[in-house]
Design an enzyme around this catalytic site. Sequence first.
Site, PDB file in Angstrom:
ATOM      1  N   ASP A 174      23.273  -6.413 -10.419  1.00 10.24           N
ATOM      2  CA  ASP A 174      22.229  -5.848  -9.435  1.00 10.24           C
ATOM      3  C   ASP A 174      21.743  -4.822  -8.875  1.00 10.24           C
ATOM      4  OD1 ASP A 174      22.030  -5.685  -6.670  1.00 10.24           O
ATOM      5  OD2 ASP A 174      23.936  -7.279  -6.025  1.00 10.24           O
ATOM      6  N   HIS A 245      16.952  -8.106  -6.214  1.00  9.17           N
ATOM      7  CA  HIS A 245      18.221  -7.159  -7.001  1.00  9.17           C
ATOM      8  C   HIS A 245      18.239  -7.400  -8.695  1.00  9.17           C
ATOM      9  CE1 HIS A 245      21.541  -7.003  -2.790  1.00  9.17           C
ATOM     10  NE2 HIS A 245      20.389  -8.142  -2.869  1.00  9.17           N
ATOM     11  N   GLU A 318      18.160 -12.232  -0.943  1.00  9.79           N
ATOM     12  CA  GLU A 318      17.230 -10.451  -0.369  1.00  9.79           C
ATOM     13  C   GLU A 318      16.196 -10.217  -1.540  1.00  9.79           C
ATOM     14  OE1 GLU A 318      20.980  -8.740   2.451  1.00  9.79           O
ATOM     15  OE2 GLU A 318      20.939  -8.208  -0.106  1.00  9.79           O
TER      16      GLU A 318
HETATM   17  C1  ACM Z   1      24.654 -10.372   0.614  1.00 10.59           C
HETATM   18  O1  ACM Z   1      25.722 -10.663   1.350  1.00 10.59           O
HETATM   19  N1  ACM Z   1      23.395  -9.942   0.127  1.00 10.59           N
HETATM   20  C2  ACM Z   1      24.460 -12.203  -0.005  1.00 10.59           C
END
Ligand code: ACM
Length: 544
Positions: A174, A245, A318
């Site tokens: 991440d 991420h 995201e």
């Molecule tokens: C997530 O909670 N962004 C998968």
Amino acid sequence: MVDVIPAPASVAGNPSGSVRLDAGTALQTLPGTEGTARWLRAAVGAATGLPLPEDSARPNRIVLGIDPGLPPEGYRLVTDARPLRVEGGGPAGVFWGAQTLRQLLGADAFRRAPLRRDRVWDVPAVTVEDSPRFRWRGLLLDVARHFMPKEGVLRYLDLMAAHKLNVFHFHLTDDQGWRIEIKRYPRLTETASWRARSKFGHRASPLWEEKPHGGYYTQDDIREIVAYAAERHIAVVPEIDVPGHSQAAIAAYPELGNTDVIDTTALTVMDNWGISSNVLAPTDNTLRFYEGVLEEVLELFPAGAAQFSPFVHIGGDECRKEQWTGSVTAKNRIADLGLADEDALQSWFIGHFDAWLSARGRRLIGWDEILEGGLAEGAAVSSWRGFGGGIAAARAGHDVVMCPEQYVYLDHRQAPGEDEPVPIGFVRTLEDVYRFEPVPDGLTEAEARHVLGTQANVWTEVMEDTARVDYQTFPRLAAFAEVAWSSLPTPGERDFTGFERRMAAHYARLDALGVAYRPPAGPRPWQKRPGVLGRPIEGAPPNR
Ligand code: ACM
């Protein structure tokens, strides 16, 4: 009283009658049950002091066997006739049956050594017939935001096994850290595996933990984790999150970022929470780099280890698009590929890895954003932003794991009020989780068959150590396990009072296992974090 969690499909016999296990109790290990025999001797043997020698003749024995007439993960546990029997439709079923036997032995069977040598072990005399509702019964653990050392991961695999959960979604990368050794890219562990400091509390908190945080699993650690899980019939599904991420990876290899938009050489591993705008550049170099990562990942997570081991999670959630919008390189790529926009570019990126994984006999799974701009052929979806993504994917014929954040994000606070440590999100109580229904209304039977199962997700921004992870995860994981395993009635008809009654026995098991769960009356003094700001959100959308 048989207080088994998750609730078995049927329990017959007279639970007030009992049968005694003692030093003379033997095991008979029939083909296909060797792993369960090893586990019984190692785990239950350690707790009880029972030696469980191999013997196929004495009446005082437990026979472990396969009955192909049972479902693959189903089992029959017979303790009301000698010899006792644990029979499974396959090796996994035998293992789940042995987990039930351990629960029947009582809470002290969950310790690591006997409290007394003269203890006798009586189990209720019953016949249990059982099999899971869902094939995918998952737990995501985010070891990127806060690293969990290997010992803690192995402990979580044991906790999963005790709850008959069988998919460990290992969130390894991440913005805030990269946790898996990749031999050809040493800076992923030298640079990306640690950050200089961490935000204490959520983003709004002014507090910083001014010390380096980090850690990673060596490739041998990963092999050990995968093998330990496989012995427990748990698949480890690794997540390498792309194209968002990814700030930690870009901090280690700046050429992975959008170098025509920002000076990526100035980036460090992110030390605050939230979603970084520093995403991967859609270049051939980036694709080749991650193919290199995945080549090592495929070797470390073999497809044959357990059911669902062919899956590799590539994230896809995201991905902020502002750098792509400002990048000439990204614009040229969109034009060259004849794509509509940045969403389609993300879809192309995911599609590349879908084809790459498929060509190697593996399956891609990603967060529901991978639906945007067209879902990659053959991909499966983790539906996290509610049920909508999962419904759309199932209708399009794709497999789905239901993990809507409104119900099974265990980082969310589990009670209202000031006492919950670093409160996050909606209030999601033990009862809310117990009443979670993974299959939404409105799917046809054929579409519903695409719901492989369900998964609880533990994101660790505000869980700085294993005790905090325990607090958020338990007791709610026990309710989740019952949702995933047991064939419960519709949410409104579920017997939460009965579940709470059985939880009395289960809390004693969790105590014996050393799990720092949230007590029903609220946190213990040392479980509170007074004054540390979270990110509470009032209200929540209704279920389904
Ligand atoms: C997530 O909670 N962004 C998968």
